[in-house]
Design a protein around this motif. Sequence first.
Motif, PDB file in Angstrom:
ATOM      1  N   PRO A  81      70.242 -32.253   9.326  1.00 48.37           N
ATOM      2  CA  PRO A  81      70.095 -33.151   8.173  1.00 48.37           C
ATOM      3  C   PRO A  81      71.442 -33.579   7.592  1.00 48.37           C
ATOM      4  CG  PRO A  81      68.508 -31.361   8.026  1.00 48.37           C
ATOM      5  CD  PRO A  81      69.409 -31.026   9.177  1.00 48.37           C
ATOM      6  N   ASP A  82      72.415 -32.676   7.587  1.00 47.87           N
ATOM      7  CA  ASP A  82      73.745 -33.025   7.070  1.00 47.87           C
ATOM      8  C   ASP A  82      74.413 -34.087   7.944  1.00 47.87           C
ATOM      9  OD1 ASP A  82      73.602 -31.337   4.913  1.00 47.87           O
ATOM     10  OD2 ASP A  82      74.613 -29.666   5.909  1.00 47.87           O
ATOM     11  N   MET A  83      74.197 -33.992   9.248  1.00 50.41           N
ATOM     12  CA  MET A  83      74.772 -34.985  10.154  1.00 50.41           C
ATOM     13  C   MET A  83      74.135 -36.350   9.942  1.00 50.41           C
ATOM     14  SD  MET A  83      75.262 -32.925  13.746  1.00 50.41           S
ATOM     15  CE  MET A  83      76.296 -31.461  13.844  1.00 50.41           C
ATOM     16  N   VAL A  84      72.814 -36.369   9.756  1.00 50.34           N
ATOM     17  CA  VAL A  84      72.122 -37.637   9.483  1.00 50.34           C
ATOM     18  C   VAL A  84      72.641 -38.238   8.179  1.00 50.34           C
ATOM     19  CG1 VAL A  84      69.896 -38.726   9.010  1.00 50.34           C
ATOM     20  CG2 VAL A  84      70.069 -36.948  10.766  1.00 50.34           C
ATOM     21  N   ALA A  85      72.905 -37.372   7.196  1.00 49.14           N
ATOM     22  CA  ALA A  85      73.457 -37.844   5.920  1.00 49.14           C
ATOM     23  C   ALA A  85      74.833 -38.451   6.125  1.00 49.14           C
ATOM     24  CB  ALA A  85      73.525 -36.690   4.922  1.00 49.14           C
ATOM     25  N   SER A  86      75.659 -37.829   6.984  1.00 47.92           N
ATOM     26  CA  SER A  86      76.997 -38.371   7.273  1.00 47.92           C
ATOM     27  C   SER A  86      76.894 -39.706   7.996  1.00 47.92           C
ATOM     28  CB  SER A  86      77.800 -37.373   8.123  1.00 47.92           C
ATOM     29  OG  SER A  86      78.118 -36.210   7.393  1.00 47.92           O
ATOM     30  N   LEU A  87      75.959 -39.805   8.934  1.00 41.02           N
ATOM     31  CA  LEU A  87      75.747 -41.073   9.641  1.00 41.02           C
ATOM     32  C   LEU A  87      75.315 -42.171   8.678  1.00 41.02           C
ATOM     33  CD1 LEU A  87      73.949 -40.103  12.982  1.00 41.02           C
ATOM     34  CD2 LEU A  87      76.077 -41.399  12.760  1.00 41.02           C
ATOM     35  N   SER A  88      74.410 -41.821   7.766  1.00 40.25           N
ATOM     36  CA  SER A  88      73.938 -42.796   6.782  1.00 40.25           C
ATOM     37  C   SER A  88      75.084 -43.248   5.890  1.00 40.25           C
ATOM     38  CB  SER A  88      72.817 -42.199   5.933  1.00 40.25           C
ATOM     39  OG  SER A  88      71.687 -41.898   6.732  1.00 40.25           O
ATOM     40  N   ARG A  89      75.936 -42.317   5.522  1.00 43.33           N
ATOM     41  CA  ARG A  89      77.098 -42.652   4.689  1.00 43.33           C
ATOM     42  C   ARG A  89      78.009 -43.634   5.428  1.00 43.33           C
ATOM     43  NH1 ARG A  89      80.159 -39.888   0.580  1.00 43.33           N
ATOM     44  NH2 ARG A  89      82.251 -40.785   0.481  1.00 43.33           N
ATOM     45  N   LEU A  90      78.272 -43.354   6.702  1.00 43.83           N
ATOM     46  CA  LEU A  90      79.150 -44.218   7.485  1.00 43.83           C
ATOM     47  C   LEU A  90      78.508 -45.584   7.743  1.00 43.83           C
ATOM     48  CD1 LEU A  90      80.447 -41.545  10.016  1.00 43.83           C
ATOM     49  CD2 LEU A  90      81.816 -42.719   8.281  1.00 43.83           C
ATOM     50  N   ALA A  91      77.186 -45.610   7.911  1.00 40.93           N
ATOM     51  CA  ALA A  91      76.479 -46.882   8.146  1.00 40.93           C
ATOM     52  C   ALA A  91      76.558 -47.789   6.925  1.00 40.93           C
ATOM     53  CB  ALA A  91      75.029 -46.616   8.518  1.00 40.93           C
ATOM     54  N   GLY A  92      76.660 -47.182   5.731  1.00 38.08           N
ATOM     55  CA  GLY A  92      76.734 -47.981   4.502  1.00 38.08           C
ATOM     56  C   GLY A  92      78.132 -48.076   3.931  1.00 38.08           C
ATOM     57  N   GLU A  93      79.117 -47.606   4.686  1.00 42.55           N
ATOM     58  CA  GLU A  93      80.501 -47.578   4.214  1.00 42.55           C
ATOM     59  C   GLU A  93      80.994 -48.971   3.844  1.00 42.55           C
ATOM     60  OE1 GLU A  93      83.738 -45.399   3.124  1.00 42.55           O
ATOM     61  OE2 GLU A  93      82.116 -44.495   4.269  1.00 42.55           O
ATOM     62  N   GLY A  94      81.461 -49.128   2.607  1.00 43.48           N
ATOM     63  CA  GLY A  94      81.989 -50.418   2.171  1.00 43.48           C
ATOM     64  C   GLY A  94      80.935 -51.356   1.617  1.00 43.48           C
ATOM     65  N   VAL A  95      79.659 -50.973   1.774  1.00 46.02           N
ATOM     66  CA  VAL A  95      78.561 -51.786   1.241  1.00 46.02           C
ATOM     67  C   VAL A  95      77.818 -50.993   0.173  1.00 46.02           C
ATOM     68  CG1 VAL A  95      76.409 -52.990   1.770  1.00 46.02           C
ATOM     69  CG2 VAL A  95      78.322 -53.095   3.372  1.00 46.02           C
ATOM     70  N   LYS A  96      77.269 -49.839   0.563  1.00 47.02           N
ATOM     71  CA  LYS A  96      76.556 -48.998  -0.395  1.00 47.02           C
ATOM     72  C   LYS A  96      77.507 -48.115  -1.204  1.00 47.02           C
ATOM     73  CE  LYS A  96      72.084 -48.840   1.882  1.00 47.02           C
ATOM     74  NZ  LYS A  96      71.404 -49.401   0.698  1.00 47.02           N
ATOM     75  N   SER A  97      78.607 -47.709  -0.584  1.00 48.58           N
ATOM     76  CA  SER A  97      79.625 -46.928  -1.290  1.00 48.58           C
ATOM     77  C   SER A  97      80.979 -47.611  -1.074  1.00 48.58           C
ATOM     78  CB  SER A  97      79.660 -45.488  -0.768  1.00 48.58           C
ATOM     79  OG  SER A  97      79.973 -45.458   0.609  1.00 48.58           O
ATOM     80  N   GLN A  98      81.625 -47.935  -2.159  1.00 47.94           N
ATOM     81  CA  GLN A  98      82.878 -48.692  -2.067  1.00 47.94           C
ATOM     82  C   GLN A  98      84.025 -47.936  -2.733  1.00 47.94           C
ATOM     83  OE1 GLN A  98      81.980 -52.490  -3.841  1.00 47.94           O
ATOM     84  NE2 GLN A  98      80.945 -53.249  -2.001  1.00 47.94           N
ATOM     85  N   SER A  99      85.172 -47.983  -2.066  1.00 47.71           N
ATOM     86  CA  SER A  99      86.401 -47.411  -2.613  1.00 47.71           C
ATOM     87  C   SER A  99      87.345 -48.580  -2.888  1.00 47.71           C
ATOM     88  CB  SER A  99      87.021 -46.441  -1.613  1.00 47.71           C
ATOM     89  OG  SER A  99      88.265 -45.967  -2.084  1.00 47.71           O
ATOM     90  N   ARG A 100      87.755 -48.739  -4.134  1.00 48.99           N
ATOM     91  CA  ARG A 100      88.576 -49.898  -4.515  1.00 48.99           C
ATOM     92  C   ARG A 100      89.954 -49.474  -5.004  1.00 48.99           C
ATOM     93  NH1 ARG A 100      85.774 -54.750  -5.364  1.00 48.99           N
ATOM     94  NH2 ARG A 100      83.502 -54.568  -5.085  1.00 48.99           N
ATOM     95  N   THR A 101      90.929 -50.318  -4.683  1.00 45.10           N
ATOM     96  CA  THR A 101      92.285 -50.183  -5.207  1.00 45.10           C
ATOM     97  C   THR A 101      92.722 -51.547  -5.708  1.00 45.10           C
ATOM     98  OG1 THR A 101      92.838 -48.417  -3.630  1.00 45.10           O
ATOM     99  CG2 THR A 101      94.677 -49.578  -4.676  1.00 45.10           C
ATOM    100  N   ASN A 102      93.000 -51.628  -7.008  1.00 45.21           N
ATOM    101  CA  ASN A 102      93.354 -52.912  -7.635  1.00 45.21           C
ATOM    102  C   ASN A 102      92.286 -53.977  -7.375  1.00 45.21           C
ATOM    103  OD1 ASN A 102      95.847 -51.868  -8.576  1.00 45.21           O
ATOM    104  ND2 ASN A 102      96.820 -52.337  -6.606  1.00 45.21           N
ATOM    105  N   GLY A 103      91.031 -53.537  -7.408  1.00 43.42           N
ATOM    106  CA  GLY A 103      89.921 -54.460  -7.224  1.00 43.42           C
ATOM    107  C   GLY A 103      89.578 -54.770  -5.779  1.00 43.42           C
ATOM    108  N   ARG A 104      90.395 -54.291  -4.866  1.00 43.20           N
ATOM    109  CA  ARG A 104      90.173 -54.586  -3.445  1.00 43.20           C
ATOM    110  C   ARG A 104      89.408 -53.441  -2.792  1.00 43.20           C
ATOM    111  NH1 ARG A 104      94.876 -54.551   1.192  1.00 43.20           N
ATOM    112  NH2 ARG A 104      93.538 -55.011   2.990  1.00 43.20           N
ATOM    113  N   ILE A 105      88.368 -53.781  -2.002  1.00 43.52           N
ATOM    114  CA  ILE A 105      87.586 -52.765  -1.290  1.00 43.52           C
ATOM    115  C   ILE A 105      88.432 -52.218  -0.145  1.00 43.52           C
ATOM    116  CG2 ILE A 105      85.506 -52.292   0.033  1.00 43.52           C
ATOM    117  CD1 ILE A 105      84.116 -54.536  -1.449  1.00 43.52           C
ATOM    118  N   MET A 106      88.655 -50.906  -0.154  1.00 45.60           N
ATOM    119  CA  MET A 106      89.540 -50.286   0.826  1.00 45.60           C
ATOM    120  C   MET A 106      88.787 -49.655   2.009  1.00 45.60           C
ATOM    121  SD  MET A 106      92.331 -51.067  -0.582  1.00 45.60           S
ATOM    122  CE  MET A 106      93.450 -50.201   0.527  1.00 45.60           C
ATOM    123  N   ASN A 107      87.482 -49.559   1.910  1.00 48.54           N
ATOM    124  CA  ASN A 107      86.734 -48.880   2.983  1.00 48.54           C
ATOM    125  C   ASN A 107      85.710 -49.797   3.651  1.00 48.54           C
ATOM    126  OD1 ASN A 107      85.098 -49.003   0.719  1.00 48.54           O
ATOM    127  ND2 ASN A 107      84.075 -47.055   1.111  1.00 48.54           N
TER     128      ASN A 107
END
Length: 247
Positions: A81-107
Amino acid sequence: MKVFKLFAGICCILASQAVFAQGQKAQKNQNSRNETTVEDEYLSSVEDVIIGELAASDEYDNKLVALQYLEDAVSNGRTSPDMVASLSRLAGEGVKSQSRTNGRIMNNFPDIRARACDILGEVPTEESKNMLVSIAVEDKEPMVVTAAIRSLGNIGMNDNDEVVNMIEFVHKKYAALNPTSSLALEVLNAYEKLAPSVQDKGPMIQSISEIGTNYKYVTPVRTKAIQLLKSIQSGDNSSSSSKSSEK
């Protein structure tokens, strides 16, 4: 008589020793299995933690390594289940979870998301299906949407036509704004795999017909659409004939 009693006593002692030895051996084997199980569980949990840390990192290379670990784990049947959670996180990277620097999406890494979607397609669970449906609708990158639809076809779940209706919606959106032959091809492939589970084939048939007559798609894609329509029609006719004969 004394000889007989002595012989019987020796037999009892030998039998007791044999039972004791077997018990000791069984206990040893059980302990060995328990130790192996504990060790496996420990190694599995460590692997989950490492993959989770790599997937959560902001570094592109770390995410790439996480995907390599995940691909290996899934192909060898070590999915957790933890691996599926990691896959889901990576599949949504930059869309569902965003990391920003000076307003710019970094991931925002579309290739990471696409590869994660492909691996999720090898994990046929309700959670994987739900994540892929969400990605197909929300992501703006055709390569990611294409991977999500391909994986949904591989998973094969389509309760109440949920997945097929979503694919039809996504195809219509991209056909109007940005028609791409690669996406249209995966739409057709998914339809082909999911067709036996479709309750109302009308919207799907309409979608396939639109691909077959849209000259913005390359000829092989349009040809496949026509062939798929014939196949679905032939299957429906066979089913109808079978039901009639049963009556």
